[in-house]
Every structure is written in C-alpha cells, then in structure tokens.
Design a protein around this motif. Structure first.
Motif, PDB file in Angstrom:
ATOM      1  N   TYR A   1     -11.332  -3.582  -9.559  1.00 28.96           N
ATOM      2  CA  TYR A   1     -10.808  -2.240  -9.393  1.00 28.96           C
ATOM      3  C   TYR A   1     -10.864  -1.439 -10.682  1.00 28.96           C
ATOM      4  O   TYR A   1     -10.646  -1.977 -11.766  1.00 28.96           O
ATOM      5  CB  TYR A   1      -9.344  -2.293  -8.933  1.00 28.96           C
ATOM      6  N   ALA A   2     -11.073  -0.164 -10.536  1.00 23.75           N
ATOM      7  CA  ALA A   2     -10.896   0.727 -11.672  1.00 23.75           C
ATOM      8  C   ALA A   2      -9.406   0.773 -12.023  1.00 23.75           C
ATOM      9  O   ALA A   2      -8.553   0.662 -11.130  1.00 23.75           O
ATOM     10  CB  ALA A   2     -11.392   2.135 -11.325  1.00 23.75           C
ATOM     11  N   ASP A   3      -9.104   0.929 -13.288  1.00 18.62           N
ATOM     12  CA  ASP A   3      -7.705   0.949 -13.723  1.00 18.62           C
ATOM     13  C   ASP A   3      -6.909   2.049 -13.021  1.00 18.62           C
ATOM     14  O   ASP A   3      -5.721   1.894 -12.751  1.00 18.62           O
ATOM     15  CB  ASP A   3      -7.630   1.145 -15.234  1.00 18.62           C
TER      16      ASP A   3
ATOM     17  N   LYS B   1      -5.852   0.601  -9.536  1.00 18.75           N
ATOM     18  CA  LYS B   1      -5.328  -0.760  -9.461  1.00 18.75           C
ATOM     19  C   LYS B   1      -3.861  -0.737  -9.041  1.00 18.75           C
ATOM     20  O   LYS B   1      -3.062   0.025  -9.570  1.00 18.75           O
ATOM     21  CB  LYS B   1      -5.504  -1.443 -10.811  1.00 18.75           C
ATOM     22  N   GLY B   2      -3.536  -1.579  -8.065  1.00 20.50           N
ATOM     23  CA  GLY B   2      -2.167  -1.637  -7.574  1.00 20.50           C
ATOM     24  C   GLY B   2      -1.870  -0.661  -6.455  1.00 20.50           C
ATOM     25  O   GLY B   2      -0.833  -0.765  -5.802  1.00 20.50           O
ATOM     26  N   ARG B   3      -2.759   0.294  -6.237  1.00 14.12           N
ATOM     27  CA  ARG B   3      -2.551   1.283  -5.164  1.00 14.12           C
ATOM     28  C   ARG B   3      -3.610   1.163  -4.063  1.00 14.12           C
ATOM     29  O   ARG B   3      -3.315   1.393  -2.898  1.00 14.12           O
ATOM     30  CB  ARG B   3      -2.604   2.697  -5.744  1.00 14.12           C
TER      31      ARG B   3
ATOM     32  N   LEU C   1     -11.230   0.499   2.703  1.00 15.04           N
ATOM     33  CA  LEU C   1     -10.520   0.850   1.476  1.00 15.04           C
ATOM     34  C   LEU C   1      -9.159   1.414   1.883  1.00 15.04           C
ATOM     35  O   LEU C   1      -9.083   2.531   2.400  1.00 15.04           O
ATOM     36  CB  LEU C   1     -11.290   1.872   0.652  1.00 15.04           C
ATOM     37  N   GLN C   2      -8.135   0.598   1.686  1.00 13.90           N
ATOM     38  CA  GLN C   2      -6.769   1.041   1.959  1.00 13.90           C
ATOM     39  C   GLN C   2      -6.238   1.728   0.707  1.00 13.90           C
ATOM     40  O   GLN C   2      -6.189   1.127  -0.361  1.00 13.90           O
ATOM     41  CB  GLN C   2      -5.886  -0.148   2.325  1.00 13.90           C
ATOM     42  N   MET C   3      -5.833   2.975   0.859  1.00 18.28           N
ATOM     43  CA  MET C   3      -5.367   3.769  -0.273  1.00 18.28           C
ATOM     44  C   MET C   3      -3.910   4.141  -0.053  1.00 18.28           C
ATOM     45  O   MET C   3      -3.587   4.853   0.911  1.00 18.28           O
ATOM     46  CB  MET C   3      -6.229   5.024  -0.428  1.00 18.28           C
ATOM     47  N   ASN C   4      -3.056   3.643  -0.909  1.00 21.98           N
ATOM     48  CA  ASN C   4      -1.628   3.919  -0.833  1.00 21.98           C
ATOM     49  C   ASN C   4      -1.181   4.703  -2.064  1.00 21.98           C
ATOM     50  O   ASN C   4      -1.886   4.760  -3.069  1.00 21.98           O
ATOM     51  CB  ASN C   4      -0.837   2.619  -0.739  1.00 21.98           C
ATOM     52  N   SER C   5      -0.003   5.277  -1.973  1.00 18.61           N
ATOM     53  CA  SER C   5       0.573   6.035  -3.094  1.00 18.61           C
ATOM     54  C   SER C   5      -0.434   7.030  -3.660  1.00 18.61           C
ATOM     55  O   SER C   5      -0.637   7.120  -4.878  1.00 18.61           O
ATOM     56  CB  SER C   5       1.041   5.068  -4.194  1.00 18.61           C
ATOM     57  N   LEU C   6      -1.047   7.763  -2.781  1.00 20.27           N
ATOM     58  CA  LEU C   6      -2.095   8.684  -3.200  1.00 20.27           C
ATOM     59  C   LEU C   6      -1.550   9.795  -4.096  1.00 20.27           C
ATOM     60  O   LEU C   6      -0.414  10.258  -3.925  1.00 20.27           O
ATOM     61  CB  LEU C   6      -2.790   9.274  -1.978  1.00 20.27           C
TER      62      LEU C   6
END
Length: 127
Positions: free
Chosen positions: A59-61, A64-66, A80-85
């Motif tokens: 992951y790109a920094d 990462k984590g989101r 690609l699950q994207m959270n905390s956008l």
C-alpha cells in the motif's frame, strides 16, 4: 486482457466505497494487479498492489490502514475497499494488470510495469 473498473461515486468524508475491477479476455491465467489514481491536474499515482495469489499486498502510505485490496480468483475480480475517505482521495481510480509477470508473489508500485489498464472510475469525496 480487458479491465472494467466500477464502483466509484460521490461520498462524504469519512464514508466508504468499494471499487471492483473485472478482468476479461485471457482469464486462463491470473495477473498481478494494482490500483492507481489521478486527481485533477496531478500525475497518476500508485495506491495499492496485489500479487497473483492475493497473498502479498503493498500500500501507499497515504492509504495504509484505510484501504484494503483483495481478489476473487474464481471471479477474476479485484476489489478495493476504501474506508475513512478524505477529500484528498478524490480522483479517477484505475486498475491495472501486469501481463508480463507470470510466476511468483512479487508486487510492484511502478506504473510502467503494468501493461493493461481499465478505463477508470471517478471517486469524489466531499468535505
């Protein structure tokens, strides 16, 4: 190989979206894949990559984590699950495949390593 990205849309900051990338054409094999994004006026940048088996990810920094990448080999689809956008995640998201890499679990963030690209799907995050 043909790639069809979908799932983009408009979401508020803090929300979630799931992008899909369906692979068609030469589906007798599996490709290492990546997601990239391009914001208006900016260069295309790496987001995340996944290995042929799905066992290795990178992951790109900035995500990462989101964000979480996954793949369903039987369905020839990468997600690609994207959270905390965040508003800065606003961009056209592209999936890509590397048809030159046949075996192994290596991943790559190099844009020039990818041989086939989808048409892109727009993600807009409002503040």
């Amino acid at each position: 190989v043909q790639l069809q990205a979908s799932g983009g849309g408009l979401v508020q900051a803090g929300g979630s979206l799931r992008l899909s990338c369906a692979v068609s054409g030469r589906t007798t094999r599996t490709y290492r894949m990546g997601w990239f994004r391009q914001a208006p006026g900016k260069e295309r940048e790496f987001v995340v990559a996944i290995s042929i088996s799905g066992g290795v990810t990178y992951y790109a920094d900035s995500v990462k984590g989101r964000f979480t990448i996954s793949r369903d080999v039987a369905k020839n689809t990468v997600y690609l699950q994207m959270n905390s956008l965040k508003p800065e995640d606003t961009a056209v998201y592209y999936c890509a495949a590397d048809a030159h890499y046949w075996y192994g679990e290596a991943v790559t963030a190099g844009l020039r390593e990818y041989t086939d690209w989808g048409q892109g799907t727009l993600v807009t995050v409002s503040s």
